[in-house]
Design a protein around this motif. Structure first.
Motif, PDB file in Angstrom:
ATOM      1  N   PHE A  92       0.825  -1.201   0.000  1.00  0.00           N
ATOM      2  CA  PHE A  92       0.000   0.000   0.000  1.00  0.00           C
ATOM      3  C   PHE A  92       0.861   1.253   0.000  1.00  0.00           C
ATOM      4  O   PHE A  92       0.574   2.226  -0.677  1.00  0.00           O
ATOM      5  CB  PHE A  92      -0.929   0.022   1.221  1.00  0.00           C
ATOM      6  CG  PHE A  92      -2.170  -0.826   1.031  1.00  0.00           C
ATOM      7  CD1 PHE A  92      -3.050  -0.563  -0.011  1.00  0.00           C
ATOM      8  CD2 PHE A  92      -2.448  -1.864   1.897  1.00  0.00           C
ATOM      9  CE1 PHE A  92      -4.193  -1.337  -0.182  1.00  0.00           C
ATOM     10  CE2 PHE A  92      -3.582  -2.642   1.719  1.00  0.00           C
ATOM     11  CZ  PHE A  92      -4.460  -2.387   0.686  1.00  0.00           C
ATOM     12  N   GLU A  93       1.929   1.243   0.783  1.00  0.00           N
ATOM     13  CA  GLU A  93       2.818   2.397   0.875  1.00  0.00           C
ATOM     14  C   GLU A  93       3.525   2.632  -0.449  1.00  0.00           C
ATOM     15  O   GLU A  93       3.675   3.763  -0.913  1.00  0.00           O
ATOM     16  CB  GLU A  93       3.852   2.158   1.986  1.00  0.00           C
ATOM     17  CG  GLU A  93       4.864   3.261   2.132  1.00  0.00           C
ATOM     18  CD  GLU A  93       4.256   4.531   2.669  1.00  0.00           C
ATOM     19  OE1 GLU A  93       4.857   5.604   2.465  1.00  0.00           O
ATOM     20  OE2 GLU A  93       3.163   4.447   3.269  1.00  0.00           O
ATOM     21  N   ALA A  94       3.959   1.538  -1.089  1.00  0.00           N
ATOM     22  CA  ALA A  94       4.731   1.660  -2.326  1.00  0.00           C
ATOM     23  C   ALA A  94       3.870   2.147  -3.476  1.00  0.00           C
ATOM     24  O   ALA A  94       4.340   2.869  -4.349  1.00  0.00           O
ATOM     25  CB  ALA A  94       5.360   0.315  -2.678  1.00  0.00           C
ATOM     26  N   HIS A  95       2.596   1.742  -3.486  1.00  0.00           N
ATOM     27  CA  HIS A  95       1.745   2.076  -4.615  1.00  0.00           C
ATOM     28  C   HIS A  95       0.800   3.232  -4.309  1.00  0.00           C
ATOM     29  O   HIS A  95       0.004   3.620  -5.155  1.00  0.00           O
ATOM     30  CB  HIS A  95       0.936   0.847  -5.042  1.00  0.00           C
ATOM     31  CG  HIS A  95       1.787  -0.268  -5.588  1.00  0.00           C
ATOM     32  ND1 HIS A  95       2.308  -1.250  -4.784  1.00  0.00           N
ATOM     33  CD2 HIS A  95       2.224  -0.519  -6.847  1.00  0.00           C
ATOM     34  CE1 HIS A  95       3.015  -2.100  -5.528  1.00  0.00           C
ATOM     35  NE2 HIS A  95       3.001  -1.676  -6.775  1.00  0.00           N
ATOM     36  N   GLY A  96       0.825   3.781  -3.096  1.00  0.00           N
ATOM     37  CA  GLY A  96      -0.032   4.896  -2.761  1.00  0.00           C
ATOM     38  C   GLY A  96       0.462   6.191  -3.373  1.00  0.00           C
ATOM     39  O   GLY A  96       1.616   6.301  -3.793  1.00  0.00           O
ATOM     40  N   GLN A  97      -0.428   7.190  -3.396  1.00  0.00           N
ATOM     41  CA  GLN A  97      -0.030   8.473  -3.927  1.00  0.00           C
ATOM     42  C   GLN A  97       1.055   9.088  -3.064  1.00  0.00           C
ATOM     43  O   GLN A  97       1.021   9.007  -1.842  1.00  0.00           O
ATOM     44  CB  GLN A  97      -1.242   9.404  -4.005  1.00  0.00           C
ATOM     45  CG  GLN A  97      -2.204   9.049  -5.118  1.00  0.00           C
ATOM     46  CD  GLN A  97      -3.317   8.146  -4.650  1.00  0.00           C
ATOM     47  OE1 GLN A  97      -3.112   7.342  -3.750  1.00  0.00           O
ATOM     48  NE2 GLN A  97      -4.490   8.264  -5.236  1.00  0.00           N
ATOM     49  N   GLN A  98       2.016   9.707  -3.714  1.00  0.00           N
ATOM     50  CA  GLN A  98       3.122  10.353  -3.014  1.00  0.00           C
ATOM     51  C   GLN A  98       3.029  11.866  -3.103  1.00  0.00           C
ATOM     52  O   GLN A  98       3.980  12.576  -2.773  1.00  0.00           O
ATOM     53  CB  GLN A  98       4.446   9.866  -3.610  1.00  0.00           C
ATOM     54  CG  GLN A  98       4.664   8.370  -3.455  1.00  0.00           C
ATOM     55  CD  GLN A  98       5.945   7.912  -4.125  1.00  0.00           C
ATOM     56  OE1 GLN A  98       6.277   8.332  -5.224  1.00  0.00           O
ATOM     57  NE2 GLN A  98       6.685   7.048  -3.446  1.00  0.00           N
ATOM     58  N   LEU A  99       1.873  12.349  -3.542  1.00  0.00           N
ATOM     59  CA  LEU A  99       1.682  13.784  -3.728  1.00  0.00           C
ATOM     60  C   LEU A  99       0.247  14.149  -3.371  1.00  0.00           C
ATOM     61  O   LEU A  99      -0.686  13.398  -3.648  1.00  0.00           O
ATOM     62  CB  LEU A  99       1.963  14.159  -5.186  1.00  0.00           C
ATOM     63  CG  LEU A  99       1.682  15.600  -5.601  1.00  0.00           C
ATOM     64  CD1 LEU A  99       2.746  16.537  -5.029  1.00  0.00           C
ATOM     65  CD2 LEU A  99       1.621  15.724  -7.132  1.00  0.00           C
ATOM     66  N   SER A 100       0.058  15.297  -2.743  1.00  0.00           N
ATOM     67  CA  SER A 100      -1.274  15.841  -2.528  1.00  0.00           C
ATOM     68  C   SER A 100      -1.289  17.294  -2.967  1.00  0.00           C
ATOM     69  O   SER A 100      -0.283  18.005  -2.824  1.00  0.00           O
ATOM     70  CB  SER A 100      -1.701  15.723  -1.058  1.00  0.00           C
ATOM     71  OG  SER A 100      -0.972  16.617  -0.246  1.00  0.00           O
ATOM     72  N   ILE A 101      -2.409  17.721  -3.533  1.00  0.00           N
ATOM     73  CA  ILE A 101      -2.603  19.121  -3.908  1.00  0.00           C
ATOM     74  C   ILE A 101      -3.877  19.575  -3.210  1.00  0.00           C
ATOM     75  O   ILE A 101      -4.981  19.198  -3.602  1.00  0.00           O
ATOM     76  CB  ILE A 101      -2.704  19.288  -5.435  1.00  0.00           C
ATOM     77  CG1 ILE A 101      -1.435  18.750  -6.109  1.00  0.00           C
ATOM     78  CG2 ILE A 101      -2.907  20.754  -5.785  1.00  0.00           C
ATOM     79  CD1 ILE A 101      -1.467  18.840  -7.625  1.00  0.00           C
ATOM     80  N   GLU A 102      -3.712  20.364  -2.172  1.00  0.00           N
ATOM     81  CA  GLU A 102      -4.813  20.723  -1.299  1.00  0.00           C
ATOM     82  C   GLU A 102      -5.280  22.153  -1.559  1.00  0.00           C
ATOM     83  O   GLU A 102      -4.469  23.054  -1.766  1.00  0.00           O
ATOM     84  CB  GLU A 102      -4.389  20.572   0.168  1.00  0.00           C
ATOM     85  CG  GLU A 102      -3.931  19.160   0.499  1.00  0.00           C
ATOM     86  CD  GLU A 102      -3.300  19.069   1.872  1.00  0.00           C
ATOM     87  OE1 GLU A 102      -3.377  20.058   2.638  1.00  0.00           O
ATOM     88  OE2 GLU A 102      -2.724  18.012   2.185  1.00  0.00           O
ATOM     89  N   LEU A 103      -6.593  22.326  -1.520  1.00  0.00           N
ATOM     90  CA  LEU A 103      -7.204  23.630  -1.743  1.00  0.00           C
ATOM     91  C   LEU A 103      -7.801  24.154  -0.441  1.00  0.00           C
ATOM     92  O   LEU A 103      -8.382  23.387   0.330  1.00  0.00           O
ATOM     93  CB  LEU A 103      -8.303  23.542  -2.804  1.00  0.00           C
ATOM     94  CG  LEU A 103      -7.958  22.867  -4.136  1.00  0.00           C
ATOM     95  CD1 LEU A 103      -9.194  22.825  -5.025  1.00  0.00           C
ATOM     96  CD2 LEU A 103      -6.823  23.588  -4.827  1.00  0.00           C
ATOM     97  N   SER A 104      -7.676  25.448  -0.223  1.00  0.00           N
ATOM     98  CA  SER A 104      -8.311  26.092   0.921  1.00  0.00           C
ATOM     99  C   SER A 104      -8.478  27.571   0.603  1.00  0.00           C
ATOM    100  O   SER A 104      -7.928  28.070  -0.390  1.00  0.00           O
ATOM    101  CB  SER A 104      -7.482  25.899   2.203  1.00  0.00           C
ATOM    102  OG  SER A 104      -6.206  26.493   2.060  1.00  0.00           O
ATOM    103  N   VAL A 105      -9.225  28.267   1.432  1.00  0.00           N
ATOM    104  CA  VAL A 105      -9.434  29.707   1.251  1.00  0.00           C
ATOM    105  C   VAL A 105      -8.942  30.428   2.492  1.00  0.00           C
ATOM    106  O   VAL A 105      -9.258  30.036   3.620  1.00  0.00           O
ATOM    107  CB  VAL A 105     -10.923  30.028   1.015  1.00  0.00           C
ATOM    108  CG1 VAL A 105     -11.149  31.537   0.987  1.00  0.00           C
ATOM    109  CG2 VAL A 105     -11.392  29.409  -0.296  1.00  0.00           C
ATOM    110  N   GLU A 106      -8.128  31.443   2.284  1.00  0.00           N
ATOM    111  CA  GLU A 106      -7.640  32.257   3.392  1.00  0.00           C
ATOM    112  C   GLU A 106      -7.932  33.720   3.106  1.00  0.00           C
ATOM    113  O   GLU A 106      -8.025  34.133   1.951  1.00  0.00           O
ATOM    114  CB  GLU A 106      -6.145  32.041   3.617  1.00  0.00           C
ATOM    115  CG  GLU A 106      -5.269  32.460   2.450  1.00  0.00           C
ATOM    116  CD  GLU A 106      -3.780  32.267   2.749  1.00  0.00           C
ATOM    117  OE1 GLU A 106      -3.451  31.857   3.877  1.00  0.00           O
ATOM    118  OE2 GLU A 106      -2.970  32.535   1.845  1.00  0.00           O
TER     119      GLU A 106
END
Length: 264
Positions: free
Chosen positions: A15-29
């Motif tokens: 699971f660790e090897a094939h999981g996503q290694q990147l996240s692109i997170e959205l928020s409002v400030e």
């Protein structure tokens, strides 16, 4: 029992090897911004869409941006058709005539890999099916033209489609890519002043959840084929110690409701 533990460890490793290694997170400030519209609306702060690139791996990676960073101002899929230039009175009259009583989705990334723009659509419209541009895109584009008057130029990937090399990516095209050391993050913000001015309910989301390793160009005239053709240019597998990230990433949606200013 020992066999079960070994099986469990192997499964978790998979699971660790094939999981996503990147996240692109959205928020409002919200933050203070000294602009003419800031004072006109007597607003204590301006909303910004915050995009955070998170490297979840122990490797150094690089990738093309999912959205074009151009002066921190949203680039709409269509604009300028209404012919409004820099007249404040005309902008205000136009905004007063608009009543957004339907929720809209704001798609970030455009319809193609190199069309990294925003497109605003009523939530009743399927973005991935054939559709026309909604007039709100034109209105927002003209509002932003009035609020901001940026100086300077940003070199786009399309300007150097024939020479996308390691050297150009590091130098001329560096603002179109993200370089992330292990377990690091990169943050960009884009003003949502135009959305706040119009008011309404919006859901901001990305158009996909996968990073492509190429950019699509065209049409361009091929003298040998005597025809217009499209072609792909693949990015270098590695630049210095940064490997090209390919594949899926984690992401999210963010909902925002803006009330139209009573001053308008």
């Amino acid at each position: 029992m020992r066999k079960y533990i070994i099986f469990l460890l192997v499964t978790l490793w998979g699971f660790e090897a094939h999981g996503q290694q990147l996240s692109i997170e959205l928020s409002v400030e919200w933050k203070k911004e000294e602009t003419e519209i800031y004072h006109k609306l007597k607003s204590p702060s301006t909303p910004f869409l915050k995009i955070v690139f998170n490297n979840l791996s122990n490797d150094s990676i690089y990738l093309p941006k999912i959205y074009k960073n151009k002066y921190y101002i949203p680039q709409l899929s269509i604009g300028g058709i209404l012919g409004i230039k820099s007249s404040g009175d005309r902008i205000v009259n136009l905004i007063r005539s608009i009543s957004l009583d339907t929720k809209c989705n704001v798609f970030i990334g455009g319809t193609g890999f190199n069309t990294v723009e925003l497109e605003v659509l009523p939530d009743s419209v399927d973005y991935y099916s054939e559709h026309g541009y909604d007039v709100i895109n034109e209105i927002l584009a003209d509002v932003y033209k009035y609020v901001y008057q940026p100086k300077g130029n940003l070199t786009d990937i399309n300007d150097l489609s024939h020479i996308i090399t390691e050297q150009n990516i590091v130098n001329v095209l560096k603002d179109n890519f993200v370089f992330l050391p292990p377990n690091s993050k990169y943050v960009e913000s884009y003003s949502l002043a135009g959305f706040k001015i119009l008011g309404g309910c919006y859901t901001f989301l990305l158009t996909g959840s996968e990073i492509k390793d190429f950019v699509h160009f065209g049409p361009t005239r091929d003298p040998q084929l005597q025809d217009w053709v499209y072609y792909d240019v693949i990015f270098p597998d590695k630049i210095n110690n940064y490997r090209l990230y390919r594949g899926e990433f984690y992401t999210n949606k963010v909902d925002v409701t803006f009330k139209k200013s009573p001053d308008l």
